[in-house]
Scaffold this active site. Structure first.
Site, PDB file in Angstrom:
ATOM      1  CB  CYS A  75      -0.993  -0.034   1.157  1.00  0.00           C
ATOM      2  SG  CYS A  75      -2.248   1.245   1.003  1.00  0.00           S
ATOM      3  CE1 TYR A  76       2.695   7.555   1.861  1.00  0.00           C
ATOM      4  CE2 TYR A  76       4.456   6.396   3.025  1.00  0.00           C
ATOM      5  CZ  TYR A  76       3.954   7.542   2.441  1.00  0.00           C
ATOM      6  OH  TYR A  76       4.719   8.672   2.418  1.00  0.00           O
ATOM      7  CG  HIS A 162      -3.955  -3.279   3.180  1.00  0.00           C
ATOM      8  ND1 HIS A 162      -2.970  -2.807   4.003  1.00  0.00           N
ATOM      9  CD2 HIS A 162      -4.568  -2.194   2.657  1.00  0.00           C
ATOM     10  CE1 HIS A 162      -2.981  -1.489   3.999  1.00  0.00           C
ATOM     11  NE2 HIS A 162      -3.949  -1.085   3.181  1.00  0.00           N
ATOM     12  CG  ASP A 220       0.269 -12.671  28.991  1.00  0.00           C
ATOM     13  OD1 ASP A 220      -0.047 -13.530  28.148  1.00  0.00           O
ATOM     14  OD2 ASP A 220      -0.176 -11.513  28.986  1.00  0.00           O
ATOM     15  CE  LYS A 368      -3.188 -13.280  26.236  1.00  0.00           C
ATOM     16  NZ  LYS A 368      -2.868 -12.464  27.415  1.00  0.00           N
TER      17      LYS A 368
END
Ligand code: XMP
Length: 513
Positions: A75-76, A162, A220, A368
């Site tokens: 993209c950009y 994307h 975690d 995660k």
């Protein structure tokens, strides 16, 4: 992954890792020298909100393309790359947004094996009208004369769309073509390699010093502890504070199952009375949160002091504290190497100055889902690895009103039933979390058997979310809701009504307090 301010930056990094290739995010403000000093095997330039024509728009220094490192522009990043290499980026005012068909004109390495017409996800105003010299145009769309290009010899590639977004039908294939074929990388970022790397790093950092870890029962801290245990065994002592605000079975999961599975040294502090006493007479949400946070820090301080004192007798030193810091925290706090990032999570935050620890953060490079994969590989019990988010203050902020032992018991039973039924219905992965809330100061009239009841309502708050910043209420099947309601009102005599919270976030937060 060079971040041009894309809302998708972390997503790209995750998709790369799903292809079993390690990725790190760095800001676009880094110079090519800084980026190349990290010795990247490949570089991806992300999308971003800017137009290359906007004043102060981030640009790519062409030197980056001369280093012989394969680059993919997205993209950009694709437009900035085209511009830096002498292509033509036009401000046509034609925007492409959302699902967009592209026509493949030459598959090249990037689009090999993908259909001639495919749906991609676009979000851009400017478009590339001419590819730089030496590049082959691979695809076009109605708004983008050059929608993908590559220069295989220089190993430079780009797509306007994307590929990291699931709505791009062959997005993951495009990323993998870049990584494996374009850049020649191996798919070797796997949980067992992560464990081997981290074990070596922890050993190198810790030597033969002692380490302490605050366990919360969440994913975690449990996985971080299991990793450190794998690396340095009995040098680690875990401290688990039972504040009495946990859900049914959670203390046992940590005390029994986690210890059996990992072999960690565990010190359990039974502080249930202390927390109940401290909470007595308080029903204001912020006051309750503050009390729980404050007591937690004090108890953990005491526990850490005891561990230090105990170790001192044996002439050893406790020098390290384990933290379950994850990669998104590192990125969001300014990221990269050496950025000190201590979660203000109250199971470890705010330790006093006379306890000087260095941090061991074995999850700092992980997302995660990767933490879960590593946990599974380490044998951490599934109920802990698969745990949905649960707030540090626990059930204390799910009793609306004063927290008492009786109310905790009512909520614990109702919560256990809801969780059981959600698991039975196979909804655990689909639902982000489902707080079960006791409206302790509210009563309503009901009828059960032949008698009138005057009981408390329980609120179910099932939510779907990506990151807990925003959320929607989950449209759960009626029969599951019905099973939960029937069981709670039958099995928890103090509850005679179950209600469903149908508020999104915003305006409602996920938790009620
Ligand atoms: P809210 O209620 O702010 O919750 O929409 C967003 C997410 O954060 C969790 N939460 C907490 N987690 N300590 C935590 O570790 C806390 O004090 C805390 N409060 C809320 C909540 O469960 C949800 O996932």
């Amino acid at each position: 992954m060079v971040d041009f301010g894309a809302q998708y930056a972390q997503l790209i990094a995750r998709r790369v890792r799903e292809a079993n290739v390690y990725s790190e995010i760095v800001p676009h403000t880094w110079t090519p020298e800084q980026m190349l000093a990290r010795d990247p095997a490949a570089i991806i330039l992300s999308g971003g909100p800017s137009s290359v024509y906007a004043t102060g728009a981030p640009f790519v220094d062409a030197a980056l393309f001369d280093a012989g490192v394969p680059v993919l522009g997205i993209c950009y990043g694709f437009q900035a790359m085209a511009q830096a290499l002498g292509g033509k980026v036009a401000q046509t005012g034609v925007r492409e947004y959302g699902g967009t068909e592209v026509e493949v004109c030459s598959a090249g390495a990037l689009l090999a094996g993908t259909p001639a017409t495919q749906t991609t996800w676009m979000s851009h105003g400017d478009s590339v009208h001419a590819a730089p010299e030496g590049f082959e145009v691979l695809a076009t769309s109605s708004g983008s004369p050059v929608a993908a290009f590559e220069d295989r010899e220089r190993r430079l590639f780009g797509v306007q769309w994307h590929p990291e977004v699931k709505h791009s039908a062959h997005g993951q294939t495009v990323l993998e073509h870049f990584l494996y074929d374009g850049a020649g990388l191996a798919a070797d970022w796997t949980p067992d390699n992560v464990i081997a790397d981290q074990v070596a790093a922890i050993r190198a950092q810790v030597g033969d010093a002692r380490v302490v870890c605050g366990l919360s029962g969440g994913v975690d801290s449990s996985v971080a502890a299991a990793l450190v245990q794998r690396a340095v065994g009995d040098q680690l002592t875990c401290v688990f504070v039972d504040h009495g605000l946990l859900r049914e079975g959670e203390v046992e999961q940590v005390e029994r199952d986690f210890v059996a599975a990992t072999g960690v040294n565990l010190v359990v502090r039974d502080e249930r009375k202390r927390f109940l006493n401290a909470l007595e007479g308080h029903s204001d949400p912020e006051t309750k949160r503050k009390i729980i946070g404050r007591e937690f820090i004090r108890v953990f301080e005491d526990a850490a002091r005891d561990v230090v004192a105990d170790a001192g007798e044996h002439g050893e030193q406790v020098k390290f504290l384990v933290q379950g810091t994850l990669y998104p925290d590192v990125v969001e706090s300014g990221g990269g190497e050496g950025a000190a990032n201590i979660k203000s999570h109250h199971n470890v935050g705010g330790l006093p100055d006379d306890l000087k620890f260095e941090l061991v953060e074995p999850l700092r490079t992980l997302f995660k889902d990767e933490v879960r994969a590593v946990g599974r590989e380490l044998g951490v019990p599934e109920p802990i690895v698969a745990r949905q988010p649960f707030p540090g203050p626990g059930l204390g902020i799910r009793i609306i009103g004063e927290v008492t032992a009786e109310r905790l018991e009512i909520l614990r039973r109702a919560d256990a039933i809801a969780r059981e039924e959600l698991t039975r219905a196979g909804l655990d992965a689909e639902i982000w979390q489902c707080p079960v809330v006791l409206l302790a100061d509210v009563r309503s009239v009901g009828v059960q058997g032949d008698g009138r009841t005057y009981g408390h309502p329980i609120v179910l708050r099932p939510v779907s979310s990506e990151d807990a910043m925003t959320a929607d209420w989950t449209r759960m099947p009626y029969d599951v809701l019905s099973a939960i309601s029937t069981r709670i009102t039958n099995e928890v005599s103090e509850v005679n009504r179950v209600v469903l919270d149908v508020t999104s976030k915003p305006p409602g937060t996920i938790e009620w307090e």
